[in-house]
Design a protein around this motif. Structure first.
Motif, PDB file in Angstrom:
ATOM      1  N   TYR A  13      -5.813  19.574 -11.341  1.00  0.00           N
ATOM      2  CA  TYR A  13      -6.065  17.875 -11.750  1.00  0.00           C
ATOM      3  C   TYR A  13      -5.299  17.123 -10.891  1.00  0.00           C
ATOM      4  O   TYR A  13      -5.536  16.111 -10.145  1.00  0.00           O
ATOM      5  CB  TYR A  13      -6.041  17.729 -13.095  1.00  0.00           C
ATOM      6  CG  TYR A  13      -6.126  15.937 -13.432  1.00  0.00           C
ATOM      7  CD1 TYR A  13      -4.752  15.316 -13.388  1.00  0.00           C
ATOM      8  CD2 TYR A  13      -7.152  15.433 -13.222  1.00  0.00           C
ATOM      9  CE1 TYR A  13      -4.959  13.970 -13.684  1.00  0.00           C
ATOM     10  CE2 TYR A  13      -7.274  14.002 -13.217  1.00  0.00           C
ATOM     11  CZ  TYR A  13      -6.119  13.479 -13.504  1.00  0.00           C
ATOM     12  OH  TYR A  13      -6.179  12.111 -13.638  1.00  0.00           O
ATOM     13  N   TYR A  15      -3.449  17.998  -8.110  1.00  0.00           N
ATOM     14  CA  TYR A  15      -3.775  17.892  -6.674  1.00  0.00           C
ATOM     15  C   TYR A  15      -4.827  16.983  -6.319  1.00  0.00           C
ATOM     16  O   TYR A  15      -4.966  16.375  -5.140  1.00  0.00           O
ATOM     17  CB  TYR A  15      -3.997  19.440  -6.262  1.00  0.00           C
ATOM     18  CG  TYR A  15      -2.672  20.120  -6.294  1.00  0.00           C
ATOM     19  CD1 TYR A  15      -2.440  21.327  -6.826  1.00  0.00           C
ATOM     20  CD2 TYR A  15      -1.941  19.683  -5.281  1.00  0.00           C
ATOM     21  CE1 TYR A  15      -1.298  21.885  -6.620  1.00  0.00           C
ATOM     22  CE2 TYR A  15      -0.494  20.690  -4.979  1.00  0.00           C
ATOM     23  CZ  TYR A  15      -0.440  21.835  -5.945  1.00  0.00           C
ATOM     24  OH  TYR A  15       0.741  22.369  -5.774  1.00  0.00           O
ATOM     25  N   GLU A  16      -5.932  17.069  -7.243  1.00  0.00           N
ATOM     26  CA  GLU A  16      -7.211  16.418  -7.055  1.00  0.00           C
ATOM     27  C   GLU A  16      -6.872  14.781  -6.766  1.00  0.00           C
ATOM     28  O   GLU A  16      -7.102  14.059  -6.074  1.00  0.00           O
ATOM     29  CB  GLU A  16      -8.071  16.328  -7.921  1.00  0.00           C
ATOM     30  CG  GLU A  16      -9.606  15.998  -7.774  1.00  0.00           C
ATOM     31  CD  GLU A  16     -10.250  16.010  -8.964  1.00  0.00           C
ATOM     32  OE1 GLU A  16     -10.661  16.979  -9.758  1.00  0.00           O
ATOM     33  OE2 GLU A  16     -10.949  14.754  -9.351  1.00  0.00           O
ATOM     34  N   VAL A  17      -6.077  14.298  -7.786  1.00  0.00           N
ATOM     35  CA  VAL A  17      -5.696  12.933  -8.216  1.00  0.00           C
ATOM     36  C   VAL A  17      -4.877  12.560  -6.826  1.00  0.00           C
ATOM     37  O   VAL A  17      -4.892  11.496  -6.284  1.00  0.00           O
ATOM     38  CB  VAL A  17      -4.883  12.684  -9.301  1.00  0.00           C
ATOM     39  CG1 VAL A  17      -4.503  11.285  -9.318  1.00  0.00           C
ATOM     40  CG2 VAL A  17      -6.090  12.732 -10.559  1.00  0.00           C
ATOM     41  N   ASP A  19      -4.583  13.802  -4.015  1.00  0.00           N
ATOM     42  CA  ASP A  19      -5.519  14.053  -2.797  1.00  0.00           C
ATOM     43  C   ASP A  19      -4.530  14.267  -1.446  1.00  0.00           C
ATOM     44  O   ASP A  19      -4.599  13.490  -0.337  1.00  0.00           O
ATOM     45  CB  ASP A  19      -6.095  12.743  -2.463  1.00  0.00           C
ATOM     46  CG  ASP A  19      -7.153  12.826  -1.576  1.00  0.00           C
ATOM     47  OD1 ASP A  19      -7.584  11.774  -0.855  1.00  0.00           O
ATOM     48  OD2 ASP A  19      -7.500  13.917  -1.160  1.00  0.00           O
TER      49      ASP A  19
ATOM     50  N   THR B 690      -4.879  16.610   3.733  1.00  0.00           N
ATOM     51  CA  THR B 690      -6.298  16.523   3.864  1.00  0.00           C
ATOM     52  C   THR B 690      -7.012  16.262   2.472  1.00  0.00           C
ATOM     53  O   THR B 690      -6.936  16.932   1.386  1.00  0.00           O
ATOM     54  CB  THR B 690      -6.884  18.121   3.922  1.00  0.00           C
ATOM     55  OG1 THR B 690      -6.092  18.672   4.992  1.00  0.00           O
ATOM     56  CG2 THR B 690      -8.420  18.118   4.351  1.00  0.00           C
ATOM     57  N   PRO B 691      -7.834  15.013   2.586  1.00  0.00           N
ATOM     58  CA  PRO B 691      -8.612  14.611   1.583  1.00  0.00           C
ATOM     59  C   PRO B 691      -9.490  15.627   0.971  1.00  0.00           C
ATOM     60  O   PRO B 691     -10.428  16.298   1.763  1.00  0.00           O
ATOM     61  CB  PRO B 691      -9.411  13.319   1.880  1.00  0.00           C
ATOM     62  CG  PRO B 691      -8.668  12.952   3.425  1.00  0.00           C
ATOM     63  CD  PRO B 691      -8.040  14.065   3.716  1.00  0.00           C
ATOM     64  N   LYS B 692      -9.640  15.836  -0.190  1.00  0.00           N
ATOM     65  CA  LYS B 692     -10.598  16.910  -0.773  1.00  0.00           C
ATOM     66  C   LYS B 692     -11.688  16.570  -1.132  1.00  0.00           C
ATOM     67  O   LYS B 692     -12.626  17.246  -1.014  1.00  0.00           O
ATOM     68  CB  LYS B 692      -9.864  17.509  -2.028  1.00  0.00           C
ATOM     69  CG  LYS B 692     -10.189  19.012  -2.335  1.00  0.00           C
ATOM     70  CD  LYS B 692      -9.270  19.553  -3.572  1.00  0.00           C
ATOM     71  CE  LYS B 692     -10.014  20.486  -4.149  1.00  0.00           C
ATOM     72  NZ  LYS B 692      -9.451  20.624  -5.510  1.00  0.00           N
ATOM     73  N   LYS B 720      -3.365   5.855  -9.472  1.00  0.00           N
ATOM     74  CA  LYS B 720      -3.625   6.498  -8.494  1.00  0.00           C
ATOM     75  C   LYS B 720      -5.174   7.001  -8.238  1.00  0.00           C
ATOM     76  O   LYS B 720      -5.713   6.633  -7.249  1.00  0.00           O
ATOM     77  CB  LYS B 720      -2.876   7.999  -8.713  1.00  0.00           C
ATOM     78  CG  LYS B 720      -2.899   8.787  -7.344  1.00  0.00           C
ATOM     79  CD  LYS B 720      -1.753   8.061  -6.245  1.00  0.00           C
ATOM     80  CE  LYS B 720      -1.740   9.047  -5.125  1.00  0.00           C
ATOM     81  NZ  LYS B 720      -0.962   8.446  -3.931  1.00  0.00           N
ATOM     82  N   THR B 721      -5.655   7.081  -9.609  1.00  0.00           N
ATOM     83  CA  THR B 721      -7.107   7.325  -9.660  1.00  0.00           C
ATOM     84  C   THR B 721      -8.052   6.276  -9.193  1.00  0.00           C
ATOM     85  O   THR B 721      -8.971   6.458  -8.463  1.00  0.00           O
ATOM     86  CB  THR B 721      -7.790   7.880 -10.870  1.00  0.00           C
ATOM     87  OG1 THR B 721      -6.897   9.106 -11.256  1.00  0.00           O
ATOM     88  CG2 THR B 721      -8.977   8.268 -11.089  1.00  0.00           C
ATOM     89  N   LYS B 724      -7.840   5.581  -5.475  1.00  0.00           N
ATOM     90  CA  LYS B 724      -8.859   6.350  -4.627  1.00  0.00           C
ATOM     91  C   LYS B 724     -10.219   5.853  -4.576  1.00  0.00           C
ATOM     92  O   LYS B 724     -10.729   6.274  -3.670  1.00  0.00           O
ATOM     93  CB  LYS B 724      -8.746   8.014  -5.402  1.00  0.00           C
ATOM     94  CG  LYS B 724      -7.846   8.744  -5.006  1.00  0.00           C
ATOM     95  CD  LYS B 724      -7.870  10.316  -5.052  1.00  0.00           C
ATOM     96  CE  LYS B 724      -8.773  10.373  -3.807  1.00  0.00           C
ATOM     97  NZ  LYS B 724      -9.016  11.662  -3.380  1.00  0.00           N
ATOM     98  N   ARG B 808     -11.449  13.098 -14.561  1.00  0.00           N
ATOM     99  CA  ARG B 808     -11.087  13.177 -13.236  1.00  0.00           C
ATOM    100  C   ARG B 808     -11.355  11.848 -12.428  1.00  0.00           C
ATOM    101  O   ARG B 808     -12.191  11.078 -13.165  1.00  0.00           O
ATOM    102  CB  ARG B 808     -12.097  14.406 -12.864  1.00  0.00           C
ATOM    103  CG  ARG B 808     -11.471  15.559 -13.417  1.00  0.00           C
ATOM    104  CD  ARG B 808     -12.406  16.905 -13.193  1.00  0.00           C
ATOM    105  NE  ARG B 808     -11.538  18.032 -13.725  1.00  0.00           N
ATOM    106  CZ  ARG B 808     -10.801  18.708 -13.091  1.00  0.00           C
ATOM    107  NH1 ARG B 808     -10.706  18.576 -11.890  1.00  0.00           N
ATOM    108  NH2 ARG B 808     -10.164  19.524 -13.666  1.00  0.00           N
ATOM    109  N   ILE B 809     -11.557  11.805 -11.328  1.00  0.00           N
ATOM    110  CA  ILE B 809     -11.850  10.754 -10.419  1.00  0.00           C
ATOM    111  C   ILE B 809     -13.245  10.529 -10.644  1.00  0.00           C
ATOM    112  O   ILE B 809     -13.925   9.439 -10.613  1.00  0.00           O
ATOM    113  CB  ILE B 809     -11.611  11.028  -8.878  1.00  0.00           C
ATOM    114  CG1 ILE B 809      -9.967  11.094  -8.807  1.00  0.00           C
ATOM    115  CG2 ILE B 809     -12.115  10.010  -8.110  1.00  0.00           C
ATOM    116  CD1 ILE B 809      -9.493  11.698  -7.441  1.00  0.00           C
TER     117      ILE B 809
END
Lengths: 117, 825
Positions: A13, A15-17, A19, B690-692, B720-721, B724, B808-809
């Motif tokens: 999670y 890592y996802e946030v 980015d 690298t943006p995922k 942060k979320t 993004k 999650r985002i």
């Protein structure tokens, strides 16, 4: 999958946030390394002094941190503590005893992770 | 012989009727018959007269005869039938006379039949010399027949009356009720013997006035005049109405009670009223007694309920009053133990703490038992999963088990419903007690919980649980008493192992409340099995969220897996679990056998237990890597908590995953899928910078977002979320600050944590609604719980939506998109 190298933590999670922002990941890990032990100590003290309301509050607060860290076992323990009837001291103690070594292990893994970033 | 030559039959007919008249008043049947016979003989001047009776269909006898041995004593009814059945007199010819006479024959002979059901028969008359004026004689015989038949009929009526009278007299004199019959004409009143006693009158016919007077005197003696008069008015105002259970009560205290029924009787010519007096003294007194008993019972029940309530309150208060200082004692000793103490002091503090914990445990058990026995424990019914419950139980006891090196194993039969409805807390309490005992009394080995369905009817399942240990066992003579309060197997057991002796009693009572029973099978020195079965309803509302079969098929099916564990029970459980996932398990309890198998087979994966006799899991893993490196078999280690730290970092890298016992089956499955999935696909660590993910934001323009969250780390994550998603936000740390912020700035959206210090999210939402009304922003609850109750609570407080942590985002984006219309407005 992040879990492959660690027994408890799963930082997918994070890592996802983040980015890809490893500095952010480091900052968050440092936050956990600093705050979790303190909160856990407060939790132990709350149970020792039979302050179940405080114990449950702390359990709830730490639960979201455990969720973000992907430590499912600690999430379950925290949830169980929230659901435990006030006064069942033995159960609170059992849960804390279960959590403690895992929390310590999580701290070790987070420190280890930090060294790899 | 008298001659009939000069008889005036008309005159004779008149004479016959006149002389018949007084005979009609004779009531006695046989006398009447004799008189009639004599009259006929005299008037008809015949040479032979007899009176015959049809006794039954096959018997006809001559009962009276002028001449002996002239008439046959017995006549044949079958031969007489045509003659007898005629409804008028029949002249008998010579041949037919043979039926009646022994040897004499008469010039003229006639049979006059009497057709009366009560007296079937007739008269036979014979003249040696034929009478003159046969026409006159014919008319005379018609008169005779009519007269006699009328008389016979009268006789029949008398007979019937006599029969009825006899019957009713028998009834009325035998029954215990007093009977009074009053003729409405006022001419006749009849009372039976019991009524005669009651009314102090002679039995039988009485003057109506006297009967009425006696009844009135009796009625006036009753003590319940008001009730009597009330019902009396009802009766006398509607004389045609029947009345029942009109009670006359005598004496104070009550000595006797009469229940009076009165019914009008009516026939075409007679009207009257029947009174029935029944003595119901016993019934009345019994009813009164019953009523008093019921009142007393109700009073006692109220008292018992009040006492129960007091007891419950006492229990609740005592529970709190006792636990609080006990927790204080235990807590303080714990704090004391963390200070600098010398060895002696440490020993004393440990003793105090242990004693305190033991005492608290005893108190908890006693209070629990009191609660159960006072019936105050209510069983809940909520959905839960049995496998999850067992796992939670083990979670609580894993530390203790690991300290003793015990394995905690479980096996849930596939025929056990995935989710059931019941009281998970109480079932967990039973399992906790039993497993805890198992751990206490087992020096080495394992504890195994098994669950299976042993019967079901529709959605009600009888599920059997077995908690088996490899411990010290229980002597046979104790098997029955072990569930009694304060009955441990041995007093030395208490000293050595501790415990309150109430745990199993509580288990038994809880199982009983779940409509079940519990028993033990045990051999001393070999371990014990506690077996209990309970009834639970399957939760038909459950939706399965297991991994889709397609995914299972793709990853696990057909994979060959090696399992090494020196615990046979655990091997058995793992093997059956792997088979249920369509894998091909090979199980071994010795490292050499496992190594040999690896040399001969190609395995997709191997699971090694850490703690084994001889070589441990790490040592075996090293040998596998050394000897079979080319096979590159992924290895999973089953470790107990105390072995989660590896002294050598390289040891950890031997394994693709490490699972801590007790391992949940769902986690094992997920781990297998992950490991086997990676083996097939490889793993890509996200590359730095690298943006995922790419996100599309439908909401245009900056939103004014407020985040209320007291946890600093979470604040960073949320911020942060949102960044993004191209959004900025303001941050506050509690509900009170959120309210103030909302009043001073127009926000589009508030992400509100529900649990914060000073003021929680629910209260803050309510205050924002009060302050801003319809102008309030969209408020989305952030909660670490995804339970229905929390969602409902959020909605109830006025929040628009909720989001579960960790979100999650995509979750946040979905929520913003969902509410965009309202936000745009």
């Amino acid at each position: 999958m992040e879990n492959s190298n660690y027994t408890y933590i799963n930082l997918e999670y994070l890592y996802e946030v983040s980015d890809g922002d490893m500095a952010f990941v480091s900052e968050i890990i440092n936050d956990y390394l600093t705050k979790i032990p303190v909160q856990f100590a407060e939790l132990e003290k709350a149970i020792d002094t039979a302050d179940f309301a405080a114990a449950k509050f702390l359990a709830h607060k730490m639960k979201s941190s455990f969720q973000f860290m992907g430590v499912q076992r600690l999430v379950e323990c925290s949830h169980q503590m929230e659901q435990t009837e006030d006064g069942l001291n033995q159960v609170f103690v059992e849960i804390v005893l279960t959590m403690k070594p895992i929390v310590e292990a999580v701290m070790v893994e987070l420190k280890s992770k930090l060294t790899t970033l | 012989m008298p001659t009939t030559k000069h008889i005036d039959w008309n005159e004779r007919a008149l004479q016959f009727l006149l002389r018949l008249s007084p005979i009609k008043s004779i009531r006695e049947q046989s006398q009447m018959i004799r008189e009639v016979y004599a009259l006929v003989e005299d008037v008809m001047r015949a040479d032979a007269v007899c009176f015959y009776r049809n006794i039954d269909p096959v018997t006809t006898r001559v009962v009276l005869s002028s001449l002996k041995k002239v008439f046959r004593s017995s006549l044949k009814p079958e031969l007489l039938a045509p003659i007898i059945k005629a409804d008028k007199h029949q002249w008998i010819d010579d041949e037919e006379q043979d039926l009646f006479f022994v040897k004499d024959r008469y010039e003229k002979c006639v049979v006059i039949p009497l057709y009366n059901t009560a007296l079937s028969g007739g008269i036979i008359v014979g003249w040696k010399q034929s009478p003159q004026d046969l026409e006159g004689l014919e008319r005379f015989m018609v008169v005779v027949q009519l007269g006699m038949n009328e008389m016979m009929q009268r006789m029949s009526v008398y007979f019937e009356i006599e029969e009825l009278t006899t019957r009713f007299n028998a009834i009325l004199e035998t029954i215990p009720e007093a009977i009074v019959y009053v003729d409405d004409s006022g001419k006749s009143t009849w009372i039976n013997v019991i009524a005669a006693e009651l009314l102090a009158l002679p039995h039988g016919q009485n003057h109506p006035f006297e009967v009425a007077q006696s009844m009135q005197i009796l009625r006036n003696r009753a003590t319940n005049q008001e009730d009597i008069n009330k019902k009396g008015i009802e009766l006398f105002s509607k004389p045609k109405q029947a009345i029942k259970d009109w009670r006359w009560i005598f004496g104070d205290p009550v000595e006797s009670v009469l229940s009076i029924a009165c019914k009008p009787i009516s026939s075409p010519n007679i009207n009257g009223r029947l009174w029935v007096f029944t003595d119901i003294t016993f019934l009345h007194l019994a009813n009164n007694q019953l009523r008093e008993l019921n009142e007393e019972l109700a009073e006692k029940r109220n008292l018992a309920e009040e006492q129960n309530r007091a007891k419950s309150e006492f229990l609740a208060n005592m529970s709190h009053e006792i636990r609080t200082p006990m927790n204080g004692v235990i807590g303080m000793t714990s704090l004391l133990s963390n200070t600098e103490l010398n060895i002696e002091q440490t020993e004393y503090v440990d003793t105090i703490r242990l004693s305190g914990e033991t005492l608290l445990s005893l108190i908890n058990d006693i209070l629990d038992l009191s609660k159960i026995e006072s019936g105050k424990l209510e069983m809940e019914e909520a959905p839960f999963g049995i496998a999850k419950l067992v796992e939670e139980t083990y979670d609580l006891l894993s530390v203790r088990a690991n300290e003793k090196g015990l394995d905690l194993l479980y096996q849930i039969d596939p025929n056990v419903p995935t989710e059931v409805l019941g009281d998970s807390t109480r079932l967990r309490q039973v399992l906790l007690n039993l497993v805890s005992n198992g751990i206490k009394f087992t020096p080495k080995g394992d504890i195994l919980i098994q669950a299976k369905t042993i019967g079901h009817h529709e959605d009600l399942y009888q599920i059997q649980f077995r908690v088996k240990d490899t411990g010290i066992g229980i002597p046979k003579y104790k098997h029955e008493t072990i569930f009694e309060s304060f009955s441990q197997a041995d007093t030395s057991t208490t000293r050595r192992y501790g415990g309150t002796g109430l745990g199993l009693t509580i288990c038994q009572k809880l199982v009983s409340m779940m409509d079940g029973s519990i028993a033990v099978e045990s051999v001393e020195g070999q371990g014990s099995v506690f077996i209990f079965d309970i009834k639970l309803r399957a939760n038909r509302a459950i939706k399965q969220f297991d991994p889709k079969p397609a995914l299972l098929d793709a990853v696990l099916t057909g994979k060959k897996i090696l399992i090494l564990d020196d615990n046979e029970t655990n091997l058995g459980i793992l093997k059956s679990q792997m088979l249920s996932w369509n894998m091909v398990p090979h199980v071994f309890n010795h490292a050499n056998d496992a190594i040999q198998a690896i040399s001969e087979n190609n395995y997709d994966l191997a699971i090694l237990d850490m703690v084994m006799e001889g070589r441990n899991g790490v040592e075996v893993a090293k040998e596998i890597r050394k000897r079979f490196s080319e096979k590159n078999i992924p290895l999973i280690l089953f470790s107990s908590l105390s072995f989660s730290h590896f002294s050598n970092k390289g040891d950890r890298e031997l394994f693709s995953a490490i699972l801590v016992k007790p391992t949940k089956h769902s986690l094992l499955q997920k781990t297998l899928m992950d490991v086997l999935g990676k083996k097939e696909n490889g793993f890509q660590q996200p590359v730095k910078g690298t943006p995922k993910v790419q996100h599309s934001i439908e909401v245009t323009g900056d939103l004014q977002i407020l985040v209320a969250e007291d946890n600093e780390t979470n604040q960073k994550l949320i911020r942060k979320t949102l960044e993004k998603l191209g959004q900025r936000c303001d941050l506050v740390t509690n509900g009170a600050e959120a309210v103030e912020a909302a009043k001073h700035k127009k926000y589009d959206l508030i992400f509100m944590d529900v649990m914060m210090p000073e003021m929680d999210g629910y209260e803050a939402t309510e205050l924002i609604i009060t302050a801003l009304g319809n102008q309030k922003p969209v408020i989305i609850a952030m909660t670490a719980n995804a339970l229905t109750d929390d969602r409902n609570k959020a909605v109830k407080s006025g929040m628009d939506d909720y989001i579960s942590k960790p979100f999650r985002i995509q979750d946040v984006e979905d929520k913003i998109n969902k509410w965009k219309d309202k936000i745009k407005k």
